[in-house]
Structure formats: structure tokens, C-alpha cells
Write an enzyme that holds these catalytic residues in place. Sequence first.
Site, PDB file in Angstrom:
ATOM      1  N   LYS A   1       0.806  -1.219   0.000  1.00 49.12           N
ATOM      2  CA  LYS A   1       0.000   0.000   0.000  1.00 49.12           C
ATOM      3  C   LYS A   1       0.841   1.272   0.000  1.00 49.12           C
ATOM      4  O   LYS A   1       0.401   2.319  -0.477  1.00 49.12           O
ATOM      5  CB  LYS A   1      -0.901   0.012   1.243  1.00 49.12           C
ATOM      6  CG  LYS A   1      -1.980  -1.057   1.237  1.00 49.12           C
ATOM      7  CD  LYS A   1      -3.162  -0.611   0.407  1.00 49.12           C
ATOM      8  CE  LYS A   1      -4.341  -1.561   0.580  1.00 49.12           C
ATOM      9  NZ  LYS A   1      -5.496  -1.117  -0.220  1.00 49.12           N
TER      10      LYS A   1
ATOM     11  N   SER B   1      -9.315   0.347   7.251  1.00 52.66           N
ATOM     12  CA  SER B   1      -9.229  -0.436   8.486  1.00 52.66           C
ATOM     13  C   SER B   1      -7.795  -0.894   8.728  1.00 52.66           C
ATOM     14  O   SER B   1      -7.527  -1.568   9.693  1.00 52.66           O
ATOM     15  CB  SER B   1     -10.128  -1.666   8.376  1.00 52.66           C
ATOM     16  OG  SER B   1      -9.667  -2.475   7.311  1.00 52.66           O
TER      17      SER B   1
ATOM     18  N   SER C   1       1.406  -9.559  -0.007  1.00 51.42           N
ATOM     19  CA  SER C   1       0.943  -8.171   0.023  1.00 51.42           C
ATOM     20  C   SER C   1       1.294  -7.426   1.291  1.00 51.42           C
ATOM     21  O   SER C   1       1.515  -6.219   1.250  1.00 51.42           O
ATOM     22  CB  SER C   1      -0.569  -8.149  -0.200  1.00 51.42           C
ATOM     23  OG  SER C   1      -1.211  -9.030   0.697  1.00 51.42           O
TER      24      SER C   1
END
Lengths: 310, 310
Positions: free
Chosen positions: B54, B79, B300
Site C-alpha cells: 500500500k 481499516s 501483500s
Amino acid sequence: MEEMPSLKDVEDAAKRLKGKVMRTPILSSRLLNERLGVQVFLKCENLQFAGAFKFRGASNVISQLTPEERSRGVVTHSSGNHAQALALAAKRAGIKAVIVMPEGSNPYKRAATEAHGATVLTCENSQAAREAMCREEMDREGLLLVHPYDDARIISGAGTAALEFLQERPDLDAIVTPVGGGGLLSGTATAAEGRCPVYGSEPEGADDAHRGFTSGERVSSQTPHTISDGLRTCLGVLNFQVIRARVAGIGLVTDDETLEAMRWVKFHTGQAIEPSSAVPIAALRNGSLPVSGKVGVILSGGNVDPALFE
Amino acid sequence: MEEMPSLKDVEDAAKRLKGKVMRTPILSSRLLNERLGVQVFLKCENLQFAGAFKFRGASNVISQLTPEERSRGVVTHSSGNHAQALALAAKRAGIKAVIVMPEGSNPYKRAATEAHGATVLTCENSQAAREAMCREEMDREGLLLVHPYDDARIISGAGTAALEFLQERPDLDAIVTPVGGGGLLSGTATAAEGRCPVYGSEPEGADDAHRGFTSGERVSSQTPHTISDGLRTCLGVLNFQVIRARVAGIGLVTDDETLEAMRWVKFHTGQAIEPSSAVPIAALRNGSLPVSGKVGVILSGGNVDPALFE
């Protein structure tokens, strides 16, 4: 005696190893910093191919062999990471490798060495037995010995981790590594000379480097008692010389401190490191090293029995 | 509708992010390959700054803001990983960040977001409540919204991981990622178009992407039941469009398969990954993807409560 490697030797090794070794990442954790009271940067050689910095030195030797030497193959004795590293470096180069491992070696490291296609022989757990069996293989099969640490090419190869470290973090105030045979510590000190002080750290139960460093006389045998299986060997001759000349100090830690440091590193960075790799963190924690500011730690390896974390 | 990002957009993002994001390592394990029956390469975005891919998208947005936009600051609702990523990217750029997190968010991710200096606000756990509170902050404080996935800049930034992956492993036969909002999957498919097929994988308990991909109609709400906390959101509008155009298929896994895959990755590579990251491994294991040969998996993120491994 062999000549001490220079910064130029480390830089040459780095050129030779480009594309062959992993440029490992540097991790940090604010919460780990708070626990340690210094800002720590972790150079993750636990993620290196074959799981330890040892792959750098082994690849540096393998890549300099002549065609005639390549056709003969290589041999070494090692209880662990050097075994895996040499096995993998030899496999990648299409060279035969024979590894002599003492009884009682970490079964996890032994299995990995076999998985890299090396022939693994077992000997009694003594320095004499290891060397004798190596010698036998050299004589019978014409294999070349690749010593795990007492070799300028191994030292220069190991030093390339610190070279990368200082390229990315030129602001480090100190670098700390563990010390067993002394390959990583002497290579790091060679790479960092004139840039920042370099410290070693070792278990109280295998403190030959600390004693030799303090007294000026290399300790050539000891009966180690430590969970840090990578640090049970005595300093090599060339390693001792380099460390006396270029290292700023050596800290000592207990096995309990090491185990706690392993858990912290796993908790804050997700990295499962072997006990030997946690020794510098333990030394930062117990105050046995006079460092402050930004401290680089080379996490030497990750070949740990996963059950240790269960 | 926003225009789909192109390979050129991903390449431009990679130039912009050079030196700002970590070029994460690629790990592999022979024993893991044997378990999975394919040769798998793991791109370790779990080691990325802020612990997940991210950070690439968030940094790509932040680095394109005008001076006027920078002075206003940014806001998002998330979240978890996007919250931490935006908080860190904003801190590094000296920009104010406000993060709206729903009640019940992973406390580990919340603590990390606060540690990066962001203002964290709590809202009810619904999409409507998240968007309402975000809107309120935008109106009152003039903050700019940085959407966690439904944004071409976020998609292009996320795609830079696959770009690095294919530079180092041009021989990959396929790449698999998890899919939640679809930022990583759509970015990966954009980066890899014409190079190798890209597959998604998601939990059975949050299978909106699979259903939408199959039916051609985006699923815009669901009640997720899965431990993979990063994959509970529905696909974004732009993400759905890209995925329909460029993705080869989506596999489904159970939470039990995910937990087993987490343990395997930890055992064989020492990496503690979060459940969402283990979903592609679980999909390779359960045969829900028609892949073979050399398969790249983007791990990820690693922002997992360490207690999950105790």
C-alpha cells in the site's frame, strides 16, 4: 601469514557478486528502537540466498576459480551456514561440493545442505576430526578446500553486506555484527574502515574473540556452551589480525538475552532469525557496547529451526 | 468513469517512487515448492515500508500533490494497511494526515498508524459511516481524499511491485495476488499485460470479486466473513473495470487453507505474513487456479498480530 584484505578487495568482490547475491533489504521498527534506546537498522542477511551472509563469501571464492579448479570441485567442513552457502554457490556454478559436518549439527541446516545437492559426510564433533576428514577428501578426490572464514576471499565477500549497508545508510554511527570464526566481523570492519566504528558481539559461553581482543593473544580452542550454534568456533588467524586492527570493541551477552532479542526481532519486524543473529541486538540491549545514535546491525542468518518459535 | 491506467502510468510511477519505496526482495524455498507442486517466487511486500504494498500507491499520490494540496493535508478511511501507508507517506512529506478507522479495526494496525503521527478518528463499522466521516473532514478541514484503491494513481503505484518482479524474474509463467478492493490486482495486471497472465485470489467469505468477475456485474456490497482482514472490502469501480479487462481468473480459498498457508510461508521462509497475503498460496495449494511452471506471488503485507503465530 596471508595479507589482510583491503577496502578495494571488498569493492572488487561487490562487482564480482553483482547479480549473484541478493541485495538484502534494511528494516527498522520504531517500537524496537524504543525498546533498545537506539535507532537500529537491520540489514537482513537472513533473507540472503541460502539464508545467511555466508553465501557472499562462498560465491566470491567460487566465482574466482580457474576452469581446472572448477573441474576438481570443492570441500569444506562446517556445522551450518557455510555448508549451505557453499553447496548452493557450487550448485549454481555447476561444481561438485563435498561438505563435512560434525555429528550433532543442526538437522535443519544439514537437510538444507543436502537439498542443495552437496554430498554431506559426517565426522566426530571435534576440530581435529573435521580437518582430518576434509584433508582425506582433498587428497583422495583432489577437491579444493574452501575455508569457512579464515580466507581473505571469504572475508572480502562477507564485507560486501556492509558496503551495501553504508551505501543506503551513509549516516550510520556504528555497525554491530556477531562474531564466531570472524568472517563477517572482519569483512564488515574492512568495508567500513574510516566510515564508522564496527563492533563485534558474542555469547559469554563462547567468548574467545572477546578474550583474544582484550589480551592480544588469539584463543585457539574453547569448549563452547551457547545456543548460538553459528558462533561456537574460534576466531581464525587472519580474522583475528583484521579484528585487532580494525574493530572498536566486542560485547558479551547471555543466551537468555539472545532468546529475548530473537523474540523482539520477530515481534517487531516479522523476521525469524537464528540465535547467532540476535546476539548484536542483545548486546545493544544489555549496554555492553558504547554505541548511540544510528546503529546498523547485520542480521547474519535466518536458518533457525522454526520450532524454536512455536 | 476514470480512465484505466496504462503500463506507461506504472512505469512513470516507478520512476517517481525510485528511492522512496523499498525494492523488496524475492524469496523462494525448494521445500515450499514441493508442497505446492509449482515453483513459487515470493515478492516480499510484507517487508515494504509500513509493512505492505500500500505504501507504493500512497506515495505515488503524495508525490504528485501540488504545493497548495500539500498545505491542505490528506484524509482517508481504512481499516488497516492503507491507513498506515498514507500516514507514513504523509509524514515523510511533511503533510498532515487524518485517518478514519472503523470500530473493530485490527488494533495492531491502528497503533502503527498512530505511531506514524496521523490523527486517527473512529467511526461505526459500515461503508456509509466511513464515507460520511471522511466527507465531514474534507468539508471542515479542506483535506484531500486519498481513496485506498479506487484511484488510477493508487493502481499505478501498486503495479510497481509487479514491474520490479518481472525485471528480476522475466521468466514468470503467471503472477497471483490477493484481491480485496482490487488495487494490487488491477495494478499487477496492468504492469504484466502482455508479459504473463495475472490471477487474483480471495476468501470464500468475501467473494465479491469472483462473483463480479464471473457475472460481469460488479458486486457493490457484501457481508464478509473471513480472517483476511485486508480483503473484506468490495472491488472499486475502476478496479473492477481493469480486472475484467486484464485478469485471467480468480481463485477461492477457505480460511483454514489460508491459516495453513501462513504457517507454511513462515516455516519455509521465516516470513510472518498477514492472512490476506497467504490467500494466493492457499489458492495454489487447493488447485483453484490453472497455473503451472514458475509462479510469482506478491506477498501483500506483513502487518499481522504476532500473537497469531504464538
